[in-house]
Write a protein that holds these residues in place. Structure first.
Motif, PDB file in Angstrom:
ATOM      1  N   LEU A  66       3.090   2.710   5.957  1.00 55.48           N
ATOM      2  CA  LEU A  66       4.103   2.633   4.911  1.00 55.48           C
ATOM      3  C   LEU A  66       4.613   4.017   4.510  1.00 55.48           C
ATOM      4  O   LEU A  66       5.702   4.144   3.953  1.00 55.48           O
ATOM      5  CB  LEU A  66       3.534   1.929   3.681  1.00 55.48           C
ATOM      6  CG  LEU A  66       2.959   0.532   3.930  1.00 55.48           C
ATOM      7  CD1 LEU A  66       2.358  -0.027   2.652  1.00 55.48           C
ATOM      8  CD2 LEU A  66       4.001  -0.390   4.506  1.00 55.48           C
ATOM      9  N   LYS A  67       3.813   5.042   4.795  1.00 53.13           N
ATOM     10  CA  LYS A  67       4.163   6.398   4.363  1.00 53.13           C
ATOM     11  C   LYS A  67       4.569   7.318   5.509  1.00 53.13           C
ATOM     12  O   LYS A  67       5.454   8.142   5.355  1.00 53.13           O
ATOM     13  CB  LYS A  67       2.969   7.034   3.628  1.00 53.13           C
ATOM     14  CG  LYS A  67       2.513   6.270   2.412  1.00 53.13           C
ATOM     15  CD  LYS A  67       3.511   6.371   1.299  1.00 53.13           C
ATOM     16  CE  LYS A  67       2.980   5.676   0.056  1.00 53.13           C
ATOM     17  NZ  LYS A  67       3.964   5.626  -0.995  1.00 53.13           N
ATOM     18  N   TYR A  90      -4.778  10.616   1.474  1.00 54.64           N
ATOM     19  CA  TYR A  90      -3.431  10.872   0.980  1.00 54.64           C
ATOM     20  C   TYR A  90      -2.731  12.015   1.707  1.00 54.64           C
ATOM     21  O   TYR A  90      -1.514  12.117   1.681  1.00 54.64           O
ATOM     22  CB  TYR A  90      -3.452  11.174  -0.524  1.00 54.64           C
ATOM     23  CG  TYR A  90      -3.605   9.938  -1.376  1.00 54.64           C
ATOM     24  CD1 TYR A  90      -2.525   9.110  -1.629  1.00 54.64           C
ATOM     25  CD2 TYR A  90      -4.828   9.598  -1.927  1.00 54.64           C
ATOM     26  CE1 TYR A  90      -2.651   7.972  -2.407  1.00 54.64           C
ATOM     27  CE2 TYR A  90      -4.974   8.460  -2.710  1.00 54.64           C
ATOM     28  CZ  TYR A  90      -3.879   7.652  -2.941  1.00 54.64           C
ATOM     29  OH  TYR A  90      -4.008   6.532  -3.705  1.00 54.64           O
ATOM     30  N   THR A 141      -1.695  -8.889   0.009  1.00 51.57           N
ATOM     31  CA  THR A 141      -1.418  -7.831   0.987  1.00 51.57           C
ATOM     32  C   THR A 141      -0.380  -8.288   1.999  1.00 51.57           C
ATOM     33  O   THR A 141       0.597  -7.575   2.280  1.00 51.57           O
ATOM     34  CB  THR A 141      -2.717  -7.408   1.704  1.00 51.57           C
ATOM     35  OG1 THR A 141      -3.633  -6.904   0.725  1.00 51.57           O
ATOM     36  CG2 THR A 141      -2.448  -6.344   2.752  1.00 51.57           C
ATOM     37  N   ASP A 187      -6.826  -0.551   4.169  1.00 50.45           N
ATOM     38  CA  ASP A 187      -6.369   0.639   3.448  1.00 50.45           C
ATOM     39  C   ASP A 187      -5.513   1.531   4.337  1.00 50.45           C
ATOM     40  O   ASP A 187      -4.541   2.129   3.877  1.00 50.45           O
ATOM     41  CB  ASP A 187      -7.552   1.458   2.925  1.00 50.45           C
ATOM     42  CG  ASP A 187      -8.230   0.834   1.730  1.00 50.45           C
ATOM     43  OD1 ASP A 187      -7.695  -0.131   1.157  1.00 50.45           O
ATOM     44  OD2 ASP A 187      -9.327   1.313   1.371  1.00 50.45           O
ATOM     45  N   ARG A 188      -5.881   1.613   5.601  1.00 47.06           N
ATOM     46  CA  ARG A 188      -5.141   2.488   6.517  1.00 47.06           C
ATOM     47  C   ARG A 188      -3.744   1.971   6.833  1.00 47.06           C
ATOM     48  O   ARG A 188      -2.910   2.722   7.341  1.00 47.06           O
ATOM     49  CB  ARG A 188      -5.944   2.690   7.803  1.00 47.06           C
ATOM     50  CG  ARG A 188      -7.125   3.628   7.642  1.00 47.06           C
ATOM     51  CD  ARG A 188      -6.716   5.051   7.240  1.00 47.06           C
ATOM     52  NE  ARG A 188      -5.916   5.696   8.254  1.00 47.06           N
ATOM     53  CZ  ARG A 188      -6.399   6.257   9.354  1.00 47.06           C
ATOM     54  NH1 ARG A 188      -7.705   6.301   9.570  1.00 47.06           N
ATOM     55  NH2 ARG A 188      -5.587   6.805  10.243  1.00 47.06           N
ATOM     56  N   PHE A 231      -8.653   5.920   4.389  1.00 46.83           N
ATOM     57  CA  PHE A 231      -7.323   6.398   4.040  1.00 46.83           C
ATOM     58  C   PHE A 231      -7.431   7.763   3.370  1.00 46.83           C
ATOM     59  O   PHE A 231      -8.346   8.026   2.586  1.00 46.83           O
ATOM     60  CB  PHE A 231      -6.629   5.412   3.093  1.00 46.83           C
ATOM     61  CG  PHE A 231      -5.302   5.912   2.616  1.00 46.83           C
ATOM     62  CD1 PHE A 231      -4.212   5.959   3.463  1.00 46.83           C
ATOM     63  CD2 PHE A 231      -5.155   6.368   1.317  1.00 46.83           C
ATOM     64  CE1 PHE A 231      -2.987   6.448   3.029  1.00 46.83           C
ATOM     65  CE2 PHE A 231      -3.936   6.854   0.862  1.00 46.83           C
ATOM     66  CZ  PHE A 231      -2.847   6.890   1.726  1.00 46.83           C
ATOM     67  N   TYR A 263       3.001  -8.473   0.353  1.00 49.44           N
ATOM     68  CA  TYR A 263       3.556  -7.134   0.145  1.00 49.44           C
ATOM     69  C   TYR A 263       4.147  -6.571   1.440  1.00 49.44           C
ATOM     70  O   TYR A 263       5.187  -5.921   1.427  1.00 49.44           O
ATOM     71  CB  TYR A 263       2.469  -6.196  -0.387  1.00 49.44           C
ATOM     72  CG  TYR A 263       2.972  -4.808  -0.687  1.00 49.44           C
ATOM     73  CD1 TYR A 263       3.610  -4.529  -1.895  1.00 49.44           C
ATOM     74  CD2 TYR A 263       2.821  -3.781   0.241  1.00 49.44           C
ATOM     75  CE1 TYR A 263       4.090  -3.248  -2.164  1.00 49.44           C
ATOM     76  CE2 TYR A 263       3.295  -2.503  -0.026  1.00 49.44           C
ATOM     77  CZ  TYR A 263       3.929  -2.252  -1.226  1.00 49.44           C
ATOM     78  OH  TYR A 263       4.417  -0.994  -1.490  1.00 49.44           O
ATOM     79  N   SER A 290      -1.657   1.742   4.822  1.00 48.42           N
ATOM     80  CA  SER A 290      -0.838   2.666   4.031  1.00 48.42           C
ATOM     81  C   SER A 290      -0.211   3.740   4.904  1.00 48.42           C
ATOM     82  O   SER A 290       0.894   4.209   4.615  1.00 48.42           O
ATOM     83  CB  SER A 290      -1.670   3.314   2.924  1.00 48.42           C
ATOM     84  OG  SER A 290      -2.133   2.340   2.031  1.00 48.42           O
ATOM     85  N   ASP A 291      -0.885   4.126   5.971  1.00 46.18           N
ATOM     86  CA  ASP A 291      -0.313   5.103   6.906  1.00 46.18           C
ATOM     87  C   ASP A 291       1.017   4.589   7.459  1.00 46.18           C
ATOM     88  O   ASP A 291       1.940   5.368   7.716  1.00 46.18           O
ATOM     89  CB  ASP A 291      -1.261   5.366   8.079  1.00 46.18           C
ATOM     90  CG  ASP A 291      -2.498   6.156   7.713  1.00 46.18           C
ATOM     91  OD1 ASP A 291      -2.836   6.223   6.522  1.00 46.18           O
ATOM     92  OD2 ASP A 291      -3.143   6.687   8.636  1.00 46.18           O
ATOM     93  N   LYS A 295       6.527   4.711   9.492  1.00 39.79           N
ATOM     94  CA  LYS A 295       7.301   3.630   8.879  1.00 39.79           C
ATOM     95  C   LYS A 295       7.890   2.661   9.892  1.00 39.79           C
ATOM     96  O   LYS A 295       8.004   1.466   9.615  1.00 39.79           O
ATOM     97  CB  LYS A 295       8.396   4.207   7.986  1.00 39.79           C
ATOM     98  CG  LYS A 295       7.840   4.920   6.762  1.00 39.79           C
ATOM     99  CD  LYS A 295       8.943   5.492   5.916  1.00 39.79           C
ATOM    100  CE  LYS A 295       8.350   6.252   4.737  1.00 39.79           C
ATOM    101  NZ  LYS A 295       9.378   6.822   3.884  1.00 39.79           N
TER     102      LYS A 295
END
Length: 171
Positions: free
Chosen positions: A95-96, A47, A132, A89-90, A45, A135, A92-93, A99
């Motif tokens: 979620l940001k 940022y 996870t 972890d990825r 991941f 969430y 997160s991509d 989407k």
């Protein structure tokens, strides 16, 4: 209930190890597809999302075509393998940046396959995944953990595999 389409994502240091053996045994009972993360280039991941040209997004588009996602990993030091942790972890991509893809996880069921040398896994191992999935809004269906001191011996785990897949198919 009709059978859900299922994918099992294997994240282990060994493509032909105990975790893969467990995944294949469960896959045969569920008519599931199996994906080996070792066959993909997935960067950690970032940022700044500089890793968008690796295999992660294409892989996730494929994974999201299934109703149920089962993650399979050995328990290394009471945690998922490094490759599985990188994969997680990825997310997160999604979620940001992606989407619309991330929202699709809310409609999925999820489960966990784990292997390790401990007789029973530490609660923190499953908790990583439970939290996870919660969430992400995914319906968690449970974990099958098999203790494998040296090698996966199918016959020793057959009853547990049967019970686990029955529970998955009942939900």
């Amino acid at each position: 209930m009709s059978e859900l389409s299922t994918v099992i994502i294997v994240g282990s240091s060994r493509s032909k190890g105990n975790t893969s053996e467990l995944a294949l045994a469960v896959a045969s009972k569920l008519q599931a597809s199996v994906i080996d993360l070792n066959q993909y280039q997935i960067a950690p991941f970032d940022y700044e999302f500089k890793n968008r040209d690796d295999d992660f997004l294409a892989l996730m588009k494929q994974v999201l075509s299934f109703d149920r996602i089962i993650l399979a990993t050995p328990m290394y030091w009471y945690a998922p393998s490094a490759i599985m942790k990188t994969f997680m972890d990825r997310i997160s991509d999604l979620l940001k940046v992606e989407k619309d893809l991330g929202r699709q996880l809310r409609t999925k069921k999820a489960a966990l396959l784990g292997t390790g040398s401990d007789a029973i896994p530490a609660t923190c191992f499953e908790q990583v995944f439970q939290l996870t999935f919660d969430y992400l809004g995914m319906a968690y269906q449970g974990m099958l953990y098999t203790s494998c001191e040296d090698e996966f011996i199918h016959g020793e785990h057959l009853l547990a595999i049967e019970r686990f897949t029955e529970v998955l198919n009942a939900e």
